[in-house]
Motif scaffolding. Structure first.
Motif, PDB file in Angstrom:
ATOM      1  N   ASP A  89      -2.415 -10.073  -9.547  1.00 10.39           N
ATOM      2  CA  ASP A  89      -1.945  -9.337 -11.143  1.00 10.39           C
ATOM      3  C   ASP A  89      -3.059 -10.203 -12.296  1.00 10.39           C
ATOM      4  OD1 ASP A  89      -0.636 -10.884 -11.182  1.00 10.39           O
ATOM      5  OD2 ASP A  89       1.355  -9.381 -12.083  1.00 10.39           O
ATOM      6  N   TYR A 199      -1.299   5.141  -4.111  1.00 10.28           N
ATOM      7  CA  TYR A 199      -3.078   5.674  -3.971  1.00 10.28           C
ATOM      8  C   TYR A 199      -3.254   4.950  -2.526  1.00 10.28           C
ATOM      9  CZ  TYR A 199      -2.477   5.655  -8.990  1.00 10.28           C
ATOM     10  OH  TYR A 199      -2.453   6.206 -10.217  1.00 10.28           O
ATOM     11  N   LYS A 230       3.342  -3.651  -8.726  1.00 12.97           N
ATOM     12  CA  LYS A 230       2.502  -3.081  -8.627  1.00 12.97           C
ATOM     13  C   LYS A 230       2.017  -3.796  -7.192  1.00 12.97           C
ATOM     14  CE  LYS A 230       0.209  -0.370 -12.273  1.00 12.97           C
ATOM     15  NZ  LYS A 230      -0.828  -1.241 -13.331  1.00 12.97           N
ATOM     16  N   ALA A 249       2.423   1.578  -6.965  1.00 16.13           N
ATOM     17  CA  ALA A 249       3.023   1.829  -8.470  1.00 16.13           C
ATOM     18  C   ALA A 249       4.087   1.802  -8.708  1.00 16.13           C
ATOM     19  CB  ALA A 249       1.931   1.892  -9.399  1.00 16.13           C
ATOM     20  N   GLU A 251       7.758   2.649 -11.260  1.00 15.66           N
ATOM     21  CA  GLU A 251       8.566   3.096 -12.607  1.00 15.66           C
ATOM     22  C   GLU A 251      10.260   2.190 -12.057  1.00 15.66           C
ATOM     23  OE1 GLU A 251       6.805   5.272 -15.729  1.00 15.66           O
ATOM     24  OE2 GLU A 251       5.737   6.057 -13.662  1.00 15.66           O
ATOM     25  N   GLU A 271      -8.770   7.212 -12.110  1.00 13.59           N
ATOM     26  CA  GLU A 271      -7.127   7.111 -12.444  1.00 13.59           C
ATOM     27  C   GLU A 271      -6.340   5.714 -11.287  1.00 13.59           C
ATOM     28  OE1 GLU A 271      -1.964   8.952 -10.925  1.00 13.59           O
ATOM     29  OE2 GLU A 271      -4.756  10.496 -10.906  1.00 13.59           O
ATOM     30  N   MET A 272      -7.221   5.574 -10.158  1.00 11.97           N
ATOM     31  CA  MET A 272      -6.326   4.185  -9.433  1.00 11.97           C
ATOM     32  C   MET A 272      -6.627   3.261 -10.245  1.00 11.97           C
ATOM     33  SD  MET A 272      -7.286   4.003  -5.197  1.00 11.97           S
ATOM     34  CE  MET A 272      -8.864   4.106  -6.022  1.00 11.97           C
ATOM     35  N   GLN A 274      -8.047   2.614 -13.404  1.00 13.86           N
ATOM     36  CA  GLN A 274      -7.167   2.325 -14.401  1.00 13.86           C
ATOM     37  C   GLN A 274      -5.745   1.137 -13.896  1.00 13.86           C
ATOM     38  OE1 GLN A 274      -8.375   2.311 -17.910  1.00 13.86           O
ATOM     39  NE2 GLN A 274     -10.088   2.570 -17.216  1.00 13.86           N
ATOM     40  N   CYS A 275      -5.008   1.429 -13.224  1.00 16.55           N
ATOM     41  CA  CYS A 275      -4.080   1.541 -12.368  1.00 16.55           C
ATOM     42  C   CYS A 275      -4.047  -0.390 -12.616  1.00 16.55           C
ATOM     43  CB  CYS A 275      -3.464   2.538 -11.447  1.00 16.55           C
ATOM     44  SG  CYS A 275      -1.337   2.077 -11.325  1.00 16.55           S
ATOM     45  N   LYS A 295      -2.509  10.558  -3.967  1.00 15.76           N
ATOM     46  CA  LYS A 295      -1.356  10.215  -4.444  1.00 15.76           C
ATOM     47  C   LYS A 295      -0.203  10.659  -3.918  1.00 15.76           C
ATOM     48  CE  LYS A 295      -0.069   9.750  -9.792  1.00 15.76           C
ATOM     49  NZ  LYS A 295      -0.270  10.130 -10.544  1.00 15.76           N
TER      50      LYS A 295
END
Length: 430
Positions: A89, A199, A230, A249, A251, A271-272, A274-275, A295
């Motif tokens: 990351d 994903y 992640k 990912a 939460e 979307e993927m 950006q994650c 997803k």
């Protein structure tokens, strides 16, 4: 006259159900029927991995040579990579952990894996379009099965192999809650969201870019790209022609919250991406070629206190649906099937209760442990365990999560379950 056969109904034609059917079909005193809700046997998802312990079961069932033909790399007993771990990351990613084990990570395309069991299923055992709605216990001990298409069947033993949303488990727990005055069992019926999404996508190996002329390492090494909250898992399948990519990912504050009705949906590549914005180039190279990701809401079951109620038994995801972080869901289902077939093969038809109790005593503590360990491992990979980012202690702790693979052997578990059966039979005769 010969004794009547034990009629076993397997509801669900996934990996666990078909493995059980193949194993039981070798016993002359057992009649097997597989009831599958779909119009054919099929697996959802792309990749499946197993470890040496499960490979040994496939050898014991006489199926290893057939599985070799569909595996990514022919298995070898040498110590090889289970997973290599990178901190990803950030732009300057680096390797921080390696887990090795005999045979390493044995990989397959899920459909090809299932096909081996299908090819070994005797004619006449499979019944399609048979989605179980309910079952009922009848006079004389037989079980009536009611299907959504209005048809019915009977059996002596019902095996719920119908997945993490199991109809069999739901009815079993509701009945037990009512009979024993344990309303708390109702809370175990529905799978719980782990707070993680994934994903998923497949990449043809030829589309995976190289860097400075060096092939992407996932072509030869199962990889775990880790970051805060992640991680990305990637490994080759289909004889190395496809890379299976799963990007998680999480939460933490959403664990056990309602995810909604649709667990699997389409999503955009944007979307993927950006994650995982800001991750190292090597990790992002796995996401860029995925044109149509899906997803998934990652769910699991809370640990069940039993897998058996009378002559109804749970197997595989119906008993212990787990998050995928230890790559052990398929292996645990196969071990369920191997142990259950071993004890039913050794039991007389009038000792069914003792056989099922022996199965439960053998499998429940192990499988429930793996459910918990798999969930914990996902937190470790994302630096959310008590080890946090202490690589020197976190790395060995991750390796220990797979300790259950070597604490016994499949042959030993088969001997254990039959030993428990014989002990229970003696107690019954006293």
């Amino acid at each position: 006259m010969s004794a009547p056969k034990l009629r076993v109904a397997i509801c669900g034609g996934g990996i666990g159900g078909l493995c059980l059917a193949v194993a039981l079909s070798r016993y002359a005193h057992i009649q097997v029927d597989v009831y599958e809700g779909a119009g054919r046997f099929r697996e959802i998802g792309a990749g499946v991995m197993i470890w040496a312990r499960t490979w040994r079961i496939l050898e014991l069932l006489g199926l290893a040579e057939q599985f070799i033909k569909v595996t990514d790399i022919p298995p070898s007993p040498d110590v090889a990579t289970g997973f290599e771990y990178r901190r990803s990351d950030r732009k300057d990613g680096f390797k921080w952990n390696w887990v090795g084990m005999p045979y390493g990570c044995i990989r397959f395309h899920r459909a090809h894996f299932l096909d081996v069991f299908v090819d070994n299923l005797p004619q006449g055992l499979a019944h399609f379009g048979k989605r179980l709605v309910s079952y009922d216990k009848r006079a004389g001990g037989e079980i009536g099965l009611a299907f959504a298409d209005g048809t019915s069947a009977v059996c002596d033993l019902l095996v719920g192999c119908d997945g993490i949303k199991s109809v069999v488990r739901a009815q079993m727990l509701r009945a037990k809650a009512a009979e024993d005055g344990q309303p708390g069992l109702l809370a175990l019926i529905e799978p719980k969201w782990t707070g993680s999404i994934a994903y998923r996508g497949l990449i043809p190996s030829k589309d995976l870019p190289s860097a400075d002329g060096v092939k992407h390492r996932t072509l030869v090494t199962p990889m775990m790209y880790c970051g805060q909250n992640k991680h990305i898992v990637a490994y080759s399948i289909s004889q190395g022609n496809i890379i299976n990519v799963v990007a998680f990912a999480s939460e933490l504050d959403k664990e056990d919250q309602d995810y909604g009705e649709e667990w699997v949906t389409d999503c955009t590549k944007d979307e993927m991406l950006q994650c995982f914005r800001g991750w190292e180039t090597e990790a992002l190279a796995l996401l860029e070629p995925v044109e149509n990701p899906t997803k998934w809401g990652i769910h699991h079951l809370k640990e069940l206190p039993f897998y058996v109620a009378d002559t109804v038994v749970l197997l595989g995801d119906a008993a212990h649906g787990m998050s995928p972080h230890l790559g052990s869901g398929a292996g645990q289902a196969i071990e369920d099937a191997y142990v259950l077939a071993s004890v039913l093969g050794a039991a007389a038809t009038n000792n069914l209760d003792q056989a099922l109790e022996a199965y439960q005593r053998t499998r429940l503590p192990v499988a429930n442990h793996v459910v918990k360990a798999s969930f914990e491992s996902g937190k470790m990979f994302e630096f959310n365990s008590p080890f946090a980012e202490e690589y020197s202690t976190l790395g060995p702790a991750i390796g220990r999560q797979w300790a259950f693979l070597t604490e016994s052997t499949p042959e030993g578990e088969a001997e254990k379950v039959v030993g428990i059966l014989r002990s229970l039979e003696k107690d019954k005769d006293i």
